[in-house]
Design an enzyme around this catalytic site. Structure first.
Site, PDB file in Angstrom:
ATOM      1  N   GLY A  46      52.834   8.278 -27.309  1.00 28.22           N
ATOM      2  CA  GLY A  46      51.534   7.805 -26.859  1.00 28.22           C
ATOM      3  C   GLY A  46      50.457   8.862 -26.921  1.00 28.22           C
ATOM      4  CG  ASP A  67      59.410  12.208 -31.261  1.00 32.63           C
ATOM      5  OD1 ASP A  67      60.491  11.599 -31.159  1.00 32.63           O
ATOM      6  OD2 ASP A  67      58.407  11.950 -30.572  1.00 32.63           O
ATOM      7  CB  SER A  74      58.752  -1.355 -26.728  1.00 32.24           C
ATOM      8  OG  SER A  74      59.514  -0.174 -26.891  1.00 32.24           O
ATOM      9  CG  LEU A  76      54.656  -0.810 -32.930  1.00 35.72           C
ATOM     10  CD1 LEU A  76      54.789  -1.947 -33.925  1.00 35.72           C
ATOM     11  CD2 LEU A  76      54.412   0.507 -33.651  1.00 35.72           C
ATOM     12  CE  LYS A  91      58.731   6.985 -31.136  1.00 36.59           C
ATOM     13  NZ  LYS A  91      58.450   7.219 -29.699  1.00 36.59           N
ATOM     14  CG  ASN A 136      61.591  14.967 -20.546  1.00 32.63           C
ATOM     15  OD1 ASN A 136      62.086  16.073 -20.332  1.00 32.63           O
ATOM     16  ND2 ASN A 136      61.272  14.555 -21.781  1.00 32.63           N
ATOM     17  CB  CYS A 193      55.641   5.682 -19.700  1.00 34.27           C
ATOM     18  SG  CYS A 193      54.326   6.860 -19.252  1.00 34.27           S
ATOM     19  CB  CYS A 355      67.095  -0.819 -13.721  1.00 35.59           C
ATOM     20  SG  CYS A 355      67.790   0.587 -14.621  1.00 35.59           S
TER      21      CYS A 355
END
Length: 397
Positions: A46, A67, A74, A76, A91, A136, A193, A355
């Protein structure tokens, strides 16, 4: 930093950067300085998306990208450096292609690795400035310490839900990340996030601030955010500025520092796993499955036999509308400390906690065990793995 006089600009570059060059604060020499400079972008998500794209557009000569993730649909909603055609690709490859399409005069180096105590200093030392857009705490402390030890400015930003922060650490004898946050929060206290959500536009706003601060540091102009933390509340559309003082007792940048080499940052942050990727691999399989864990496939087999344990959903309320299991209780993770006694009537029953991905449910499982719930179990991989293993029609988010 590299010497600007050693580089020249082509006619195409002179035209491309014309709006920079006519700025007295930049000029031809400043644009040459940018071309001679290098920036390491930690993360292509992000924050890394607008950060890297604006650095590329500005004419920073060499951009490194760290990365080790792949593009997911999810991503995008906020990671605008990637597109639908990049889903499933690395990425770093997706980001490199986009940056070179934006500006073919760049050199883009990719580092498809998880930044660690073993490789961080070797990577960081290759660049003039480091821009940290990670999400993180172990990596934030790692990047900070590597920058201090290698003498590199750390242009920092973070985002969560509707809030963002930005500052410049370790610049001209200014404070570092440890001066602001001497100790990490308890594990699980601050959701990621992925768990807490983030409005898609927010990283665009904060990532642009991060890119602007990076350019100012490279050009040596203006007043970078040294010793100042810029805090953004997107819902209220308000900005605040907080002072950050250099801590004379800081263990990494203070005069009597006690940290002279990179440490185990997962241990420092109270996270027991020694290797995040190894833990992900363990959770994605049945290898090393613990007695207080259950996979979605195992739970489904139990449910099909009519052997239903007590199901506890610990996600946020807005996640229930996306997908859910036939839960018996719903208590969001942030409320478990105040509401766990609601479960006392089921203390001797088998309780399965779930979760989205297994992180929050793991912390709740441990919490309930400490309260005397001896038969509580964590569903490994959460609803994401439920979709993969059991019900592919269950939406992933």
């Amino acid at each position: 930093m590299a010497v600007a006089a050693q580089v020249t600009l082509s006619n195409d570059e002179l035209q491309r950067y014309a709006r920079h060059i006519i700025l007295p604060e930049v000029g031809l020499e400043g644009q040459q300085r940018l071309k001679a400079s290098s920036v390491l972008c930690v993360g292509a998500g992000g924050l890394g998306s607008p950060l890297a794209m604006y650095l590329a557009a500005a004419g920073v000569g060499r951009i490194g990208i760290v990365d080790f993730d792949v593009v997911d649909s999810s991503n995008l909603q906020r990671q605008i450096i990637h597109g639908t055609s990049s889903v499933g690709k690395r990425k770093v490859d997706s980001a490199k292609a986009r940056l070179l399409d934006l500006n073919p005069h760049l050199k883009v180096d990719i580092h498809e690795v998880a930044l660690s105590s073993e490789n961080a200093r070797g990577i960081v030392k290759q660049y003039d400035v480091v821009a940290d857009g990670t999400d993180n705490f172990p990596t934030r402390y790692l990047v900070n310490d590597a920058c201090v030890l290698e003498g590199k400015p750390n242009v920092y930003a973070s985002i969560f839900r509707f809030d963002g922060q930005a500052t410049v650490f370790n610049y001209q004898d200014g404070p570092c990340y440890r001066c602001l946050y001497p100790e990490p929060p308890p594990p699980g206290m601050v959701p990621s996030c992925a768990e807490g959500g983030v409005i898609g536009v927010l990283p665009g706003v904060v990532g642009c601030i991060q890119a602007l601060e990076t350019v100012k540091v490279l050009l040596r102009i203006g007043e970078p955010l040294k010793g100042r933390l810029l805090v953004f509340d997107a819902l209220a559309m308000k900005w605040r500025e907080l002072k950050i003082r250099k801590d004379a007792k800081c263990p990494i940048c203070g005069p009597q520092r006690s940290i002279h080499q990179l440490i185990d940052y997962y241990q420092f942050c109270g996270i027991p796993k020694a290797n995040e990727e190894a833990e992900k691999a363990r959770m994605a399989s049945n290898l090393g499955q613990k007695a207080d864990e259950i996979t979605p496939a195992q739970l489904k087999a139990r449910l099909d036999k009519g052997d239903k344990p007590f199901l506890l959903d610990v996600r946020n309320a807005n996640e229930l509308g996306i997908c859910k299991l036939p839960y018996d209780a719903f208590i969001p993770t942030p409320e478990i400390g105040q509401r766990w006694q609601e479960l006392l009537a089921h203390k001797n029953e088998e309780i399965v906690v779930y979760c989205r991905s297994g992180g929050r449910s793991g912390s709740v499982t441990k919490f309930l065990q400490e309260k005397g719930f001896s038969r509580v179990r964590n569903m490994l991989g959460g609803m994401l793995r439920w979709s993969d293993e059991v019900d592919p029609t269950s939406p992933k988010y």
